[in-house]
Structure formats: C-alpha cells, structure tokens
Design a protein around this motif. Sequence first.
Motif, short mmCIF file in Angstrom:
data_model
loop_
_atom_site.label_atom_id
_atom_site.label_comp_id
_atom_site.label_asym_id
_atom_site.label_seq_id
_atom_site.Cartn_x
_atom_site.Cartn_y
_atom_site.Cartn_z
N SER A 153 12.03 2.49 14.25
CA SER A 153 12.54 1.39 15.07
C SER A 153 13.15 0.33 14.16
N VAL A 154 14.17 -0.35 14.69
CA VAL A 154 14.83 -1.44 13.96
C VAL A 154 14.93 -2.64 14.89
N SER A 155 14.36 -3.76 14.48
CA SER A 155 14.47 -5.00 15.24
C SER A 155 15.61 -5.83 14.64
N VAL A 156 16.64 -6.07 15.42
CA VAL A 156 17.74 -6.94 15.00
C VAL A 156 17.33 -8.36 15.38
N VAL A 157 16.93 -9.14 14.40
CA VAL A 157 16.38 -10.47 14.65
C VAL A 157 17.47 -11.52 14.48
N VAL A 158 17.67 -12.31 15.52
CA VAL A 158 18.66 -13.40 15.52
C VAL A 158 17.90 -14.70 15.74
N VAL A 159 17.99 -15.60 14.77
CA VAL A 159 17.27 -16.88 14.85
C VAL A 159 18.25 -17.98 15.26
N ASP A 160 17.86 -18.77 16.24
CA ASP A 160 18.68 -19.86 16.77
C ASP A 160 20.09 -19.38 17.12
N PRO A 161 20.20 -18.39 17.98
CA PRO A 161 21.51 -17.78 18.25
C PRO A 161 22.54 -18.74 18.82
N PRO A 206 0.81 -1.22 0.00
CA PRO A 206 0.00 0.00 0.00
C PRO A 206 0.85 1.27 0.00
N GLU A 207 0.27 2.32 -0.48
CA GLU A 207 0.97 3.60 -0.53
C GLU A 207 1.13 4.18 0.87
N GLY A 208 2.28 4.78 1.14
CA GLY A 208 2.48 5.55 2.37
C GLY A 208 3.26 4.87 3.46
N THR A 209 3.48 3.56 3.39
CA THR A 209 4.25 2.88 4.44
C THR A 209 5.64 2.58 3.91
N ILE A 210 6.61 3.37 4.35
CA ILE A 210 7.96 3.27 3.78
C ILE A 210 9.00 3.20 4.90
N ALA A 211 9.48 2.00 5.17
CA ALA A 211 10.66 1.79 6.03
C ALA A 211 10.60 2.54 7.35
N ARG A 212 9.49 2.42 8.06
CA ARG A 212 9.38 3.01 9.39
C ARG A 212 9.73 2.00 10.48
N LYS A 213 9.28 0.75 10.29
CA LYS A 213 9.59 -0.33 11.24
C LYS A 213 10.35 -1.41 10.49
N VAL A 214 11.65 -1.49 10.74
CA VAL A 214 12.53 -2.34 9.95
C VAL A 214 12.92 -3.59 10.73
N LEU A 215 12.87 -4.71 10.04
CA LEU A 215 13.40 -5.96 10.59
C LEU A 215 14.74 -6.22 9.92
N PHE A 216 15.81 -6.27 10.73
CA PHE A 216 17.14 -6.57 10.18
C PHE A 216 17.50 -8.00 10.59
N ALA A 217 17.67 -8.87 9.59
CA ALA A 217 18.00 -10.28 9.86
C ALA A 217 19.51 -10.41 10.04
N TRP A 218 19.93 -10.69 11.27
CA TRP A 218 21.36 -10.74 11.61
C TRP A 218 21.80 -12.18 11.87
N ASN A 219 22.81 -12.62 11.12
CA ASN A 219 23.36 -13.97 11.34
C ASN A 219 24.88 -13.95 11.49
N ALA A 220 25.44 -12.77 11.75
CA ALA A 220 26.88 -12.61 11.99
C ALA A 220 27.74 -13.03 10.79
N SER A 221 27.18 -12.92 9.59
CA SER A 221 27.94 -13.25 8.38
C SER A 221 28.52 -11.99 7.74
N ARG A 222 29.45 -12.19 6.83
CA ARG A 222 30.01 -11.05 6.09
C ARG A 222 28.91 -10.33 5.32
N GLU A 223 27.98 -11.11 4.74
CA GLU A 223 26.91 -10.52 3.95
C GLU A 223 25.98 -9.66 4.81
N ALA A 224 25.67 -10.15 6.02
CA ALA A 224 24.81 -9.38 6.92
C ALA A 224 25.51 -8.08 7.34
N ARG A 225 26.80 -8.18 7.58
CA ARG A 225 27.57 -6.98 7.94
C ARG A 225 27.58 -5.98 6.79
N ARG A 226 27.71 -6.47 5.58
CA ARG A 226 27.67 -5.60 4.42
C ARG A 226 26.30 -4.92 4.30
#
Length: 279
Positions: A184-192, A150-170
């Motif tokens: 707000s930014v949620s740094v999501v770590v799955v099966d840490p 939908p129009e108007g919702t642009i990157a206000r609540k971001v989910l950042f998928a973090w797995n400690a890889s080079r690609e995630a750091r990039r």
Amino acid sequence: MALKTIVVFVDQTAASDARVRYAAGLAMRHQAHLIGLFIVPNAWQHDRADSNIQGGAAIHEMLERHNLIESDALRAAGRSFEAMAARDDASFEYRAVRGGDVGELVRLHCLHSDLVVVGHPSAGLPAGWSPEQMLLSTGVPVLIVPASWPEGTIARKVLFAWNASREARRAITDSLPVLRAAESVSVVVVDPTNNPLHGQEPGADIAHHLSRHGVAARVEQLQSRGEPIAEVIRRYAAKDQSDLIVLGAYSHSPRRELLFGGVTRTLLGKVTIPTLISH
C-alpha cells in the motif's frame, strides 16, 4: 525504470549491518545487483604520532603496520557484507575505495546505480559528506536506513509525501519500482488548500497516475494546524505503521532550508523510519 543496481555503503560499525541487511533484502525483491562499497580507513588518522617517526627501518615498520591495519579492515568489512548479501541466487560484489580523492571516487561509483543506501546517524559516507550532498552531487536517489531498524520490514507500507513540486514528481519516477512492489502507498498531502498547484482535488490526480502504473495508492489529506509539516508526516507514518517515507528533497533551495528550516532538513535530522529522498 527498474531497480537493477543498488549501492550500499559498508563500514565496521553495528549501524552498517542494518543498512546492508535492508539493501540485500531490497535487492532480492527486485532481482537487483548489490554493490557493497567500503571506504578503506586511512591508518594515518589512527595514530598521528607516526608522523614523527624517523629512520629507514622505523619508517618501513610503520608502513607495514599501516598496510596491515587497512588490509584487516578491508577483509573484515568484506566478510560482514558477504555474509548478509549471499542469499539464494543473489548477485553482489564488494568494492573498496581508497586514496586522496575518495569523495569523487565514491561519487563515480554511485553515478552508475539506481539507488544508494546509507545509514543514520552514521551514514558510512566519506568524511564530510552527507546523504543530501550525495543526492545533490549525483542525482541518484538515496535511501537512508536508521541503525535501529528491525530486520524483515522492507517497503511494504509506504508514505509518499506529495506537495505538487518538481522534486516530488521526480521522486515518483525514482521510487516507482519500490512503490509498485509495496502492498500500500499513502499519498500524504499536508495543508492542501494552501497550495494552488494541487488543483481542485489535492492528491487525486497523482494517485490516478500512480494507479495506472500498478501502484496501490490512496490519498490522505492532513492539516498541520500550525505544527511543523515534518512532524505531521512523522506522526502519520507512526499511526499508519509506514515502513518507508518517500519525498522529493529540497523543494526550496538547500541554502534557504539551512537558514529558515524546512521539511527535508527536519526529517533528515532524526531518521526513525527508512526514508528515500530524490531531487
């Protein structure tokens, strides 16, 4: 790094409107220059019967008709792009790409940008190209906008998928202007605990790093319990009402993900939330 040049792929589909609106809103927020890139359709592809035409007059008429088809498509896509891009003090331009080696020409345009915006399921890219291919061939981050967004919702609540890889750091470096501008930014770590690269407190160090850059980040540690990681990310995004997912694409090689599956391929197979990928 600042977000100062954005390329968005324009075509004549309804899906194009969603991605252009999104790109225009993002460009306004970051005071970035927006480039609408249109791949002029080859009129030969619309009527193969033309290949059987003979005679000078008939060939001339056919060429005129093909030129008219391409010119009409070029103008129509340009009007649609400009109608959505032309906002107060907006900086934008419309470019057209045509010719035999369209893929390489498009790649050249994208190399000189900070972000490339495409669509889903119709990306607007040259025939045979995917968002992943554009990312891997240019190194420029790619933002995929679903046609239904939908129009108007642009990157206000971001989910950042973090797995400690080079690609995630990039992905952090590539998306930092967007992360800073988010509420707000949620740094999501799955099966840490399954990944020793996370350190003693998974996600904490990268959240501190982000906070020093002015990002309002919090850490969310999730357990997959045997469920595909991509589904865990999708479910959390829906629960948290995230309007952008950011991830480092292909922490494993694309070939390995093609053979065995992977988070990137699964998330990009069905994009329901705008997704920014980096490599």
